[in-house]
Scaffold this motif. Structure first.
Motif, mmCIF file in Angstrom:
data_model
loop_
_atom_site.group_PDB
_atom_site.id
_atom_site.type_symbol
_atom_site.label_atom_id
_atom_site.label_comp_id
_atom_site.label_asym_id
_atom_site.label_seq_id
_atom_site.Cartn_x
_atom_site.Cartn_y
_atom_site.Cartn_z
ATOM 1 N N LYS A 1 39.527 -17.933 -36.808
ATOM 2 C CA LYS A 1 39.667 -17.587 -38.232
ATOM 3 C C LYS A 1 38.524 -16.677 -38.679
ATOM 4 O O LYS A 1 38.739 -15.709 -39.402
ATOM 5 N N SER A 2 37.311 -16.996 -38.241
ATOM 6 C CA SER A 2 36.161 -16.160 -38.599
ATOM 7 C C SER A 2 36.292 -14.767 -38.003
ATOM 8 O O SER A 2 36.007 -13.770 -38.677
ATOM 9 N N LEU A 3 36.712 -14.698 -36.743
ATOM 10 C CA LEU A 3 36.906 -13.392 -36.112
ATOM 11 C C LEU A 3 37.964 -12.578 -36.845
ATOM 12 O O LEU A 3 37.797 -11.381 -37.049
ATOM 13 N N LYS A 4 39.029 -13.259 -37.256
ATOM 14 C CA LYS A 4 40.102 -12.567 -37.978
ATOM 15 C C LYS A 4 39.587 -12.015 -39.302
ATOM 16 O O LYS A 4 39.910 -10.894 -39.684
ATOM 17 N N SER A 5 38.775 -12.802 -39.998
ATOM 18 C CA SER A 5 38.248 -12.323 -41.286
ATOM 19 C C SER A 5 37.311 -11.137 -41.091
ATOM 20 O O SER A 5 37.295 -10.217 -41.905
ATOM 21 N N TYR A 6 36.549 -11.116 -39.994
ATOM 22 C CA TYR A 6 35.650 -9.983 -39.729
ATOM 23 C C TYR A 6 36.437 -8.748 -39.310
ATOM 24 O O TYR A 6 36.118 -7.627 -39.711
ATOM 25 N N THR A 7 37.465 -8.936 -38.465
ATOM 26 C CA THR A 7 38.205 -7.774 -37.980
ATOM 27 C C THR A 7 39.186 -7.255 -39.031
ATOM 28 O O THR A 7 39.474 -6.060 -39.054
#
Length: 93
Positions: free
Chosen positions: A84-90
């Protein structure tokens, strides 16, 4: 800064994925031990001296299944949070 955070999250994702796989493997191996001896107690009687020893082995294997299973579940939750964190950053790029 953002690239460093993504790199760090990817590293954590790999680490938790490895730990999830190793804990799941331990659960499977302990379950195979329990299932393997559930129908045939004779090999256990040749290895141990008393029924109490057999009960201790069964209880310890059961506790390991529970402990490794719980640990695997925690790593799965961590993986979900990291994704989820990676998705929000990307998605922000």
């Amino acid at each position: 800064m953002k690239e460093e955070k993504i790199k760090s999250l990817n590293k954590e994702l790999k680490r938790h994925s490895f730990l999830l796989i190793s804990n799941s493997t331990m659960v499977a191996s302990q379950l195979l031990i329990l299932i393997g001896f559930s129908n045939n107690w004779e090999p256990l009687m040749n290895m141990f001296y008393s029924p109490l020893d057999i009960h201790i082995m069964i209880c310890s294997s059961s506790l390991m299944v529970f402990g490794f299973g719980l640990t695997a579940a925690v790593h799965a939750l961590e993986i979900s949070d990291i994704k989820k964190s990676l998705k929000s950053y990307t998605d922000g790029e």
